[in-house]
Design an enzyme around this catalytic site. Structure first.
Site, PDB file in Angstrom:
ATOM      1  N   ASP A   1      -7.917  -5.418   0.269  1.00 43.30           N
ATOM      2  CA  ASP A   1      -8.138  -5.749  -1.397  1.00 43.30           C
ATOM      3  C   ASP A   1      -7.856  -7.388  -0.521  1.00 43.30           C
ATOM      4  O   ASP A   1      -7.886  -8.410  -1.609  1.00 43.30           O
ATOM      5  CB  ASP A   1      -7.623  -5.296  -2.499  1.00 43.30           C
ATOM      6  CG  ASP A   1      -7.944  -4.345  -2.568  1.00 43.30           C
ATOM      7  OD1 ASP A   1      -7.640  -3.723  -3.507  1.00 43.30           O
ATOM      8  OD2 ASP A   1      -9.679  -4.244  -2.638  1.00 43.30           O
TER       9      ASP A   1
ATOM     10  N   HIS B   1       0.953  -1.409   0.039  1.00 45.05           N
ATOM     11  CA  HIS B   1      -0.114  -0.170   0.077  1.00 45.05           C
ATOM     12  C   HIS B   1       0.275   1.477  -0.435  1.00 45.05           C
ATOM     13  O   HIS B   1       1.892   1.547   0.374  1.00 45.05           O
ATOM     14  CB  HIS B   1      -1.272  -0.023   1.412  1.00 45.05           C
ATOM     15  CG  HIS B   1      -1.982   0.367   0.993  1.00 45.05           C
ATOM     16  ND1 HIS B   1      -1.605   2.301   1.548  1.00 45.05           N
ATOM     17  CD2 HIS B   1      -2.899   0.612   0.558  1.00 45.05           C
ATOM     18  CE1 HIS B   1      -3.226   2.676   1.023  1.00 45.05           C
ATOM     19  NE2 HIS B   1      -4.208   1.935   0.278  1.00 45.05           N
TER      20      HIS B   1
HETATM   21  C1  SDX Z   1      -6.465  -0.493  -2.867  1.00 46.67           C
HETATM   22  O1  SDX Z   1      -4.417   4.180  -1.923  1.00 46.67           O
HETATM   23  C2  SDX Z   1      -5.386   4.165  -1.360  1.00 46.67           C
HETATM   24  O2  SDX Z   1      -5.464   4.098  -0.999  1.00 46.67           O
HETATM   25  C3  SDX Z   1      -6.430   2.730  -2.330  1.00 46.67           C
HETATM   26  C4  SDX Z   1      -6.862   1.925  -1.452  1.00 46.67           C
HETATM   27  C5  SDX Z   1      -8.295   2.464  -1.365  1.00 46.67           C
HETATM   28  O3  SDX Z   1      -8.412   2.391   0.385  1.00 46.67           O
HETATM   29  O4  SDX Z   1      -8.766   3.479  -1.985  1.00 46.67           O
HETATM   30  O5  SDX Z   1      -6.097   1.562  -0.224  1.00 46.67           O
HETATM   31  C6  SDX Z   1      -7.279   0.398  -2.682  1.00 46.67           C
HETATM   32  O6  SDX Z   1      -6.246   0.902  -4.214  1.00 46.67           O
HETATM   33  C7  SDX Z   1      -5.001  -1.538  -1.973  1.00 46.67           C
HETATM   34  C8  SDX Z   1      -3.720  -1.579  -2.739  1.00 46.67           C
HETATM   35  C9  SDX Z   1      -4.699  -2.719  -3.978  1.00 46.67           C
HETATM   36  N1  SDX Z   1      -3.051  -3.261  -4.570  1.00 46.67           N
HETATM   37  C10 SDX Z   1      -3.305  -4.496  -4.412  1.00 46.67           C
HETATM   38  O7  SDX Z   1      -3.285  -5.403  -4.147  1.00 46.67           O
HETATM   39  C11 SDX Z   1      -2.342  -4.608  -6.352  1.00 46.67           C
HETATM   40  C12 SDX Z   1      -0.521  -4.638  -5.401  1.00 46.67           C
HETATM   41  N2  SDX Z   1      -0.220  -4.154  -4.705  1.00 46.67           N
HETATM   42  C13 SDX Z   1       0.795  -3.288  -5.744  1.00 46.67           C
HETATM   43  O8  SDX Z   1       0.796  -3.707  -6.514  1.00 46.67           O
HETATM   44  C14 SDX Z   1       1.606  -2.467  -4.559  1.00 46.67           C
HETATM   45  O9  SDX Z   1       1.575  -2.312  -3.652  1.00 46.67           O
HETATM   46  C15 SDX Z   1       0.355  -0.223  -4.838  1.00 46.67           C
HETATM   47  C16 SDX Z   1       0.294   0.045  -6.367  1.00 46.67           C
HETATM   48  C17 SDX Z   1      -0.400  -1.120  -3.772  1.00 46.67           C
HETATM   49  C18 SDX Z   1       1.082   0.718  -3.780  1.00 46.67           C
HETATM   50  O10 SDX Z   1       2.098   0.919  -4.394  1.00 46.67           O
HETATM   51  P1  SDX Z   1       3.351   1.446  -4.408  1.00 46.67           P
HETATM   52  O11 SDX Z   1       3.265   2.124  -3.123  1.00 46.67           O
HETATM   53  O12 SDX Z   1       3.575   2.856  -5.673  1.00 46.67           O
HETATM   54  O13 SDX Z   1       4.444   1.268  -4.090  1.00 46.67           O
HETATM   55  P2  SDX Z   1       5.873   0.556  -5.229  1.00 46.67           P
HETATM   56  O14 SDX Z   1       5.055  -0.610  -6.002  1.00 46.67           O
HETATM   57  O15 SDX Z   1       6.591   1.422  -5.379  1.00 46.67           O
HETATM   58  O16 SDX Z   1       6.165  -0.876  -4.037  1.00 46.67           O
HETATM   59  C19 SDX Z   1       7.869  -0.100  -3.815  1.00 46.67           C
HETATM   60  C20 SDX Z   1       8.563  -1.626  -3.511  1.00 46.67           C
HETATM   61  C21 SDX Z   1       8.964  -1.906  -5.384  1.00 46.67           C
HETATM   62  O17 SDX Z   1       9.886  -3.200  -4.968  1.00 46.67           O
HETATM   63  P3  SDX Z   1      11.464  -2.707  -4.680  1.00 46.67           P
HETATM   64  O18 SDX Z   1      11.577  -1.736  -7.073  1.00 46.67           O
HETATM   65  O19 SDX Z   1      11.007  -1.579  -3.857  1.00 46.67           O
HETATM   66  O20 SDX Z   1      12.529  -3.296  -5.413  1.00 46.67           O
HETATM   67  O21 SDX Z   1       7.929  -2.951  -3.279  1.00 46.67           O
HETATM   68  C22 SDX Z   1       7.254  -3.872  -4.552  1.00 46.67           C
HETATM   69  C23 SDX Z   1       7.847  -2.804  -5.308  1.00 46.67           C
HETATM   70  O22 SDX Z   1       8.243  -4.130  -6.388  1.00 46.67           O
HETATM   71  N3  SDX Z   1       6.068  -4.580  -4.087  1.00 46.67           N
HETATM   72  C24 SDX Z   1       5.634  -5.638  -4.261  1.00 46.67           C
HETATM   73  C25 SDX Z   1       4.134  -5.403  -3.537  1.00 46.67           C
HETATM   74  N4  SDX Z   1       3.368  -4.659  -3.391  1.00 46.67           N
HETATM   75  C26 SDX Z   1       5.254  -3.286  -3.986  1.00 46.67           C
HETATM   76  N5  SDX Z   1       6.192  -6.836  -4.441  1.00 46.67           N
HETATM   77  C27 SDX Z   1       5.488  -7.764  -4.546  1.00 46.67           C
HETATM   78  N6  SDX Z   1       3.980  -8.099  -4.292  1.00 46.67           N
HETATM   79  C28 SDX Z   1       3.398  -6.441  -4.373  1.00 46.67           C
HETATM   80  N7  SDX Z   1       1.865  -6.366  -3.806  1.00 46.67           N
END
Ligand code: SDX
Length: 433
Positions: A362, A305
């Protein structure tokens, strides 16, 4: 603590005030930066940028705190209803009995969609994704319910009721269309959630028996999804709303932003992920390893998140609800067992621990919806139904702010410098072969 921030640019000092929120968070107000220093800031995904001052929802991502208008989500989840929470988010206070009755009756009065809109459903293909239908139908509401003056308080109360109530009706109608059953109209006799479940699951040949546990689970789901401060779809609503576009197009834009798998579309992806592991007998550990592998497109859906760097409090509540709903006598749920295993493994895995990746709203929500009998491609639709009051509250707060302007960010241009038009016969093709 400092009440201002000093920037030294090209040897010149610039001071900017530090704004402090009621819960202690602080921000450097750079409103005058470009005028004072001739520069802008760059923060491409806006993770370090506050877009507004807001009184609606407070999140502490480190401590896993979520407050709607100051009330802890845990208390609202346990004691409130979705309609009462919607009123709270929009109007800022819990309603007194008479206020709730007026609000609830207006929702009932607004629950039908114009009969001519039913023709739209005939035109949609049978396999149309209900989020596509929802975004289209909500935008079309502007043609059936035009709003001459979006700032008129009476008009505002009515179009808010239309949206909260009719999004639910459109969702149920789209489900009936997908299964080839006749639509079931909303009923004054039923409360918000029962009405939705009845429109979804009753038919001319069989009544739908309301199970209190199911009703409570859907109520809980909607309360937990009602708002979440400046998330992607709420920011979309504020951006589109800042042009004073009609409210139905604004909410339709929010629905479109929510649809993405990184945002509200994740709940459907989580179930697909769990079903895949169950169907293939894949080892959850192997799946987690693939999610960590940068070359694989797979992510651990329902984890991570932008704001929560600890457990999403909504995930905790939904996990408890899963235990209650899915562990009824005689009900086993292998998907829930897999989800618990994945959570256990991920929370012990240093990749997730060092990146503060925890279950988000989720991760468990899809299990609740599956248990209720909601089809997978309707999961994000349920999220949208829940989020409409939050989007309306965010929009209302913005347009009621005296100084609100159209949102128009700047950029840093990294393209070509000025050059001149060349006749086509002077151009060299860049395509090889
Ligand atoms: C919702 O914003 C809100 O409040 C949203 C929400 C709401 O109520 O409105 O809470 C609802 O959208 C919840 C999120 C649902 N999405 C997912 O579950 C999809 C999986 N999650 C990721 O795609 C991700 O965690 C996000 C999109 C939710 C957040 O992404 P960020 O903040 O841009 O973080 P990032 O992509 O920069 O990740 C940081 C690191 C990265 O690795 P490095 O580059 O540092 O090596 O963490 C890794 C990412 O690759 N990472 C994950 C991951 N989420 C982040 N690796 C594996 N699996 C994951 N789920």
């Amino acid at each position: 603590m400092s009440d201002s921030a000093k920037l030294i640019i090209d040897g010149k000092e610039h001071l900017f005030p530090i704004v402090k929120g009621t819960q202690g968070e602080r921000a450097i107000d750079i409103t005058g930066l470009r005028e004072q220093a001739g520069l802008i800031t760059l923060d491409t995904s806006l993770g370090n940028t506050g877009s507004c001052l807001s009184r609606i929802t407070y999140i502490d991502g480190e401590k896993g705190i979520l407050l709607y208008r100051g009330y802890p989500i845990e208390e609202l989840a346990e004691k409130s209803t979705f309609v009462e929470t919607a009123y709270l988010l929009i109007h800022g206070e819990l309603p007194a009995k008479d206020e709730l009755s007026v609000f609830s009756n207006r929702l009932n009065e607004s629950s039908l969609i114009h009969e001519d809109m039913r023709h739209f459903f005939v035109a949609f293909p049978k396999y149309a994704h209900p989020m596509g239908i929802l975004a289209t139908m909500v935008a079309s509401l502007s043609t059936f319910y035009p709003v001459p003056d979006i700032m008129d308080p009476d008009a505002e109360e009515q179009f808010m009721a239309n949206l909260i109530s009719q999004v639910r009706t459109v969702a149920a109608f789209s489900y009936k269309k997908s299964i080839g059953e006749p639509t079931v109209y909303p009923s004054f006799k039923l409360r918000y959630v029962e009405n939705f479940l009845n429109m979804m699951f009753s038919s001319p040949v069989k009544d739908y028996r309301q199970d209190p546990d199911i009703v409570r689970a859907v109520e809980l789901f909607l309360i937990l999804h009602a708002d979440h401060e400046q998330n992607c779809s709420a920011s979309t609503v504020r951006l589109v709303g800042s042009s004073l576009s009609n409210i139905y197009s604004v909410i339709s834009a929010g629905i479109s932003a929510l649809w993405g798998p990184r945002h509200g579309g994740a709940n459907q992806e989580v179930i697909h992920m769990l079903e895949h592991i169950l169907a293939t007998g894949a080892d959850p550990k192997g799946f987690i390893n693939r999610a960590k592998n940068k070359t694989s497109k797979e992510r651990l859906m329902g984890f991570g998140h932008r704001v929560y760097k600890s457990f999403d409090p909504r995930a905790k509540i939904l996990k408890q609800a899963c235990h209650k709903l899915l562990n009824k006598p005689g009900v086993s749920n292998p998907l829930f067992d897999i989800a618990l295993k994945i959570e256990e493994l991920a929370l012990k895995d240093e990749y997730f621990v060092e990146r503060n990746l925890y279950p988000n709203v989720d991760f468990y929500s899809g299990l609740i919806l599956k248990a209720v009998g909601i089809p997978y491609d309707m999961f994000t639709v349920l999220f949208a139904i829940g989020r409409v009051p939050g989007w309306l509250a965010q929009w209302r707060e913005m347009v009621h702010t005296a100084s609100f302007k159209i949102v128009r960010p700047r950029q840093v241009y990294i393209g070509q410098s000025k050059r001149h038009y060349e006749p086509i016969d002077k151009r060299i093709s860049r395509k090889q072969g």
